[in-house]
Design an enzyme around this catalytic site. Structure first.
Site, PDB file in Angstrom:
ATOM      1  N   GLU A 147       1.037  -1.332   0.105  1.00 43.67           N
ATOM      2  CA  GLU A 147       0.044   0.101   0.079  1.00 43.67           C
ATOM      3  C   GLU A 147       0.908   1.273   0.193  1.00 43.67           C
ATOM      4  O   GLU A 147       2.096   1.219   0.328  1.00 43.67           O
ATOM      5  CB  GLU A 147      -0.863  -0.082   1.139  1.00 43.67           C
ATOM      6  CG  GLU A 147      -1.853   1.200   1.356  1.00 43.67           C
ATOM      7  CD  GLU A 147      -2.773   1.396   0.355  1.00 43.67           C
ATOM      8  OE1 GLU A 147      -2.527   1.417  -0.699  1.00 43.67           O
ATOM      9  OE2 GLU A 147      -3.933   1.491   0.626  1.00 43.67           O
ATOM     10  N   ASP A 148       0.367   2.472  -0.324  1.00 41.78           N
ATOM     11  CA  ASP A 148       1.089   3.549  -0.464  1.00 41.78           C
ATOM     12  C   ASP A 148       1.062   4.360   0.963  1.00 41.78           C
ATOM     13  O   ASP A 148       2.058   4.831   1.486  1.00 41.78           O
ATOM     14  CB  ASP A 148       0.739   4.519  -1.655  1.00 41.78           C
ATOM     15  CG  ASP A 148      -0.719   4.884  -1.567  1.00 41.78           C
ATOM     16  OD1 ASP A 148      -1.390   4.193  -0.853  1.00 41.78           O
ATOM     17  OD2 ASP A 148      -0.988   5.898  -2.237  1.00 41.78           O
ATOM     18  N   ASP A 159      -3.513   5.752   6.678  1.00 34.32           N
ATOM     19  CA  ASP A 159      -3.753   7.234   7.220  1.00 34.32           C
ATOM     20  C   ASP A 159      -5.057   7.053   8.300  1.00 34.32           C
ATOM     21  O   ASP A 159      -4.611   6.482   9.303  1.00 34.32           O
ATOM     22  CB  ASP A 159      -4.248   8.175   6.059  1.00 34.32           C
ATOM     23  CG  ASP A 159      -4.479   9.446   6.382  1.00 34.32           C
ATOM     24  OD1 ASP A 159      -4.574   9.713   7.777  1.00 34.32           O
ATOM     25  OD2 ASP A 159      -4.625  10.503   5.748  1.00 34.32           O
ATOM     26  N   LYS A 193       0.793   7.131   8.498  1.00 39.92           N
ATOM     27  CA  LYS A 193       0.282   8.491   9.408  1.00 39.92           C
ATOM     28  C   LYS A 193      -0.580   8.031  10.520  1.00 39.92           C
ATOM     29  O   LYS A 193      -1.814   8.005  10.695  1.00 39.92           O
ATOM     30  CB  LYS A 193      -0.221   9.069   8.302  1.00 39.92           C
ATOM     31  CG  LYS A 193      -0.573  10.804   8.784  1.00 39.92           C
ATOM     32  CD  LYS A 193      -1.793  11.428   8.107  1.00 39.92           C
ATOM     33  CE  LYS A 193      -1.225  11.917   6.653  1.00 39.92           C
ATOM     34  NZ  LYS A 193      -2.283  12.831   6.097  1.00 39.92           N
ATOM     35  N   PHE A 229      -0.557  16.636   3.804  1.00 39.15           N
ATOM     36  CA  PHE A 229      -1.078  16.028   2.684  1.00 39.15           C
ATOM     37  C   PHE A 229       0.069  15.836   1.471  1.00 39.15           C
ATOM     38  O   PHE A 229       0.404  16.777   1.015  1.00 39.15           O
ATOM     39  CB  PHE A 229      -2.149  16.854   2.188  1.00 39.15           C
ATOM     40  CG  PHE A 229      -2.991  16.212   0.933  1.00 39.15           C
ATOM     41  CD1 PHE A 229      -3.967  15.294   1.298  1.00 39.15           C
ATOM     42  CD2 PHE A 229      -2.714  16.790  -0.251  1.00 39.15           C
ATOM     43  CE1 PHE A 229      -4.476  14.706   0.283  1.00 39.15           C
ATOM     44  CE2 PHE A 229      -3.330  16.313  -1.357  1.00 39.15           C
ATOM     45  CZ  PHE A 229      -4.294  15.273  -1.398  1.00 39.15           C
ATOM     46  N   VAL A 230       0.290  14.733   1.190  1.00 42.86           N
ATOM     47  CA  VAL A 230       1.340  14.684   0.315  1.00 42.86           C
ATOM     48  C   VAL A 230       1.082  14.115  -1.192  1.00 42.86           C
ATOM     49  O   VAL A 230      -0.335  13.514  -1.515  1.00 42.86           O
ATOM     50  CB  VAL A 230       2.243  13.304   0.778  1.00 42.86           C
ATOM     51  CG1 VAL A 230       2.873  13.694   1.912  1.00 42.86           C
ATOM     52  CG2 VAL A 230       1.533  12.082   0.870  1.00 42.86           C
ATOM     53  N   ASP A 263      -1.864  11.298  -5.415  1.00 39.86           N
ATOM     54  CA  ASP A 263      -2.648  12.357  -5.993  1.00 39.86           C
ATOM     55  C   ASP A 263      -3.139  13.358  -5.417  1.00 39.86           C
ATOM     56  O   ASP A 263      -3.414  13.506  -4.108  1.00 39.86           O
ATOM     57  CB  ASP A 263      -3.517  11.398  -6.924  1.00 39.86           C
ATOM     58  CG  ASP A 263      -4.790  11.240  -6.312  1.00 39.86           C
ATOM     59  OD1 ASP A 263      -4.424  10.394  -4.985  1.00 39.86           O
ATOM     60  OD2 ASP A 263      -5.886  11.753  -6.431  1.00 39.86           O
ATOM     61  N   ARG A 319       0.579  12.094  -9.590  1.00 36.72           N
ATOM     62  CA  ARG A 319       1.057  10.730  -9.183  1.00 36.72           C
ATOM     63  C   ARG A 319       2.527  10.307 -10.043  1.00 36.72           C
ATOM     64  O   ARG A 319       3.015   9.569  -9.306  1.00 36.72           O
ATOM     65  CB  ARG A 319       0.120   9.640  -9.824  1.00 36.72           C
ATOM     66  CG  ARG A 319      -1.206   9.588  -9.183  1.00 36.72           C
ATOM     67  CD  ARG A 319      -1.866   8.366  -9.442  1.00 36.72           C
ATOM     68  NE  ARG A 319      -3.478   8.371  -9.237  1.00 36.72           N
ATOM     69  CZ  ARG A 319      -4.025   8.238  -8.182  1.00 36.72           C
ATOM     70  NH1 ARG A 319      -3.392   7.739  -7.090  1.00 36.72           N
ATOM     71  NH2 ARG A 319      -5.395   8.332  -7.713  1.00 36.72           N
TER      72      ARG A 319
HETATM   73  C1  PRP Z   1      -5.697   6.345  -0.790  1.00 32.59           C
HETATM   74  C2  PRP Z   1      -4.472   5.660  -0.506  1.00 32.59           C
HETATM   75  C3  PRP Z   1      -4.857   4.551   0.457  1.00 32.59           C
HETATM   76  C4  PRP Z   1      -6.063   4.897   1.315  1.00 32.59           C
HETATM   77  C5  PRP Z   1      -5.516   5.439   2.658  1.00 32.59           C
HETATM   78  O1  PRP Z   1      -6.461   5.934  -1.854  1.00 32.59           O
HETATM   79  O2  PRP Z   1      -3.842   5.207  -1.747  1.00 32.59           O
HETATM   80  O3  PRP Z   1      -5.446   3.341  -0.418  1.00 32.59           O
HETATM   81  O4  PRP Z   1      -6.327   6.198   0.474  1.00 32.59           O
HETATM   82  O5  PRP Z   1      -6.389   6.073   3.586  1.00 32.59           O
HETATM   83  P1  PRP Z   1      -7.258   5.687   4.523  1.00 32.59           P
HETATM   84  O6  PRP Z   1      -6.064   4.801   5.654  1.00 32.59           O
HETATM   85  O7  PRP Z   1      -7.349   6.827   5.255  1.00 32.59           O
HETATM   86  O8  PRP Z   1      -8.128   4.782   4.323  1.00 32.59           O
HETATM   87  P2  PRP Z   1      -7.576   6.303  -2.750  1.00 32.59           P
HETATM   88  O9  PRP Z   1      -8.751   5.895  -2.253  1.00 32.59           O
HETATM   89  O10 PRP Z   1      -7.358   7.830  -2.571  1.00 32.59           O
HETATM   90  O11 PRP Z   1      -7.135   5.609  -4.167  1.00 32.59           O
HETATM   91  P3  PRP Z   1      -5.778   5.689  -4.868  1.00 32.59           P
HETATM   92  O12 PRP Z   1      -5.047   4.626  -4.367  1.00 32.59           O
HETATM   93  O13 PRP Z   1      -6.169   5.526  -6.346  1.00 32.59           O
HETATM   94  O14 PRP Z   1      -5.212   7.162  -4.743  1.00 32.59           O
END
Ligand code: PRP
Length: 181
Positions: free
Chosen positions: A101-102, A105, A133, A155-156, A162, A168
């Protein structure tokens, strides 16, 4: 709007990211050295640059699969409503599963994905996230391994992260200077 005008501060430059991701791949190699069947699952879209960099130095055998979840819907705030947009192609029963995962949060996304995958009876299930985070948590969740910790107010963007689905492609992770409304 030019991307550079929106960048506030570079938090992790390309070298820093590559060095740390190499260490994370060494962790993967150690964790799964005895694994018979490993499936690495990338949570799209944000994890794509991280995953692409990570696997260059993963030396154990694995199959790659993907899942698309969405909760932020192009905004800066988690909607709390996590949707599975695309599910896995593989059966994970009795397999070692590593979710890549990226960011974790609020942890709403990871909690939901983790419980769905757990119910499919994998042999093991671990979570590796590039950013963690902990101060953003709405639900309790600890990843098995993370690259860097960031603060609540950061906010990154870049390296998969994105803003309104853009930015991205940046090779670094930076904080965003939001345009004045
Ligand atoms: C973002 C990110 C994680 C998630 C983390 O995804 O990539 O998957 O939110 O946030 P959380 O811990 O508050 O749930 P997003 O839904 O924006 O999709 P993306 O990966 O396409 O950017």
């Amino acid at each position: 709007m030019k991307i550079n005008n929106l960048i506030d501060k570079i938090l992790f430059d390309q070298n820093t990211l590559e060095k740390r991701i190499k260490e994370l791949s060494e962790w993967v190699n150690e964790q799964y050295k005895d694994s018979k069947e490993l499936i690495i699952i990338g949570l799209l879209k944000g994890s794509l640059p991280f995953l692409a960099q990570l696997i260059k130095t993963v030396e154990v055998d694995f199959i790659m699969d993907f899942m698309i979840t969405s909760s932020y819907e192009g905004t800066e705030k988690s909607s709390g409503n996590v949707k599975i947009v695309l599910d896995l192609a593989n059966n994970i029963e009795n397999k070692d599963v590593l979710i890549v995962e990226d960011i974790v949060d609020t942890a709403r996304t990871m909690t939901k994905v983790h419980s769905i995958l757990k119910s499919r009876n994998p042999k093991s299930l671990k979570v590796l996230t590039l950013l963690n985070k902990p101060s953003g948590r709405v639900v309790e969740f600890e990843p098995d391994k993370f690259g860097f910790e960031i603060q609540k107010n950061e906010f990154v963007v870049g390296f998969g992260f994105d803003w309104q689905e853009k930015m991205r492609q940046l090779p670094y992770i930076a904080t965003l200077k939001l345009p004045k409304k």
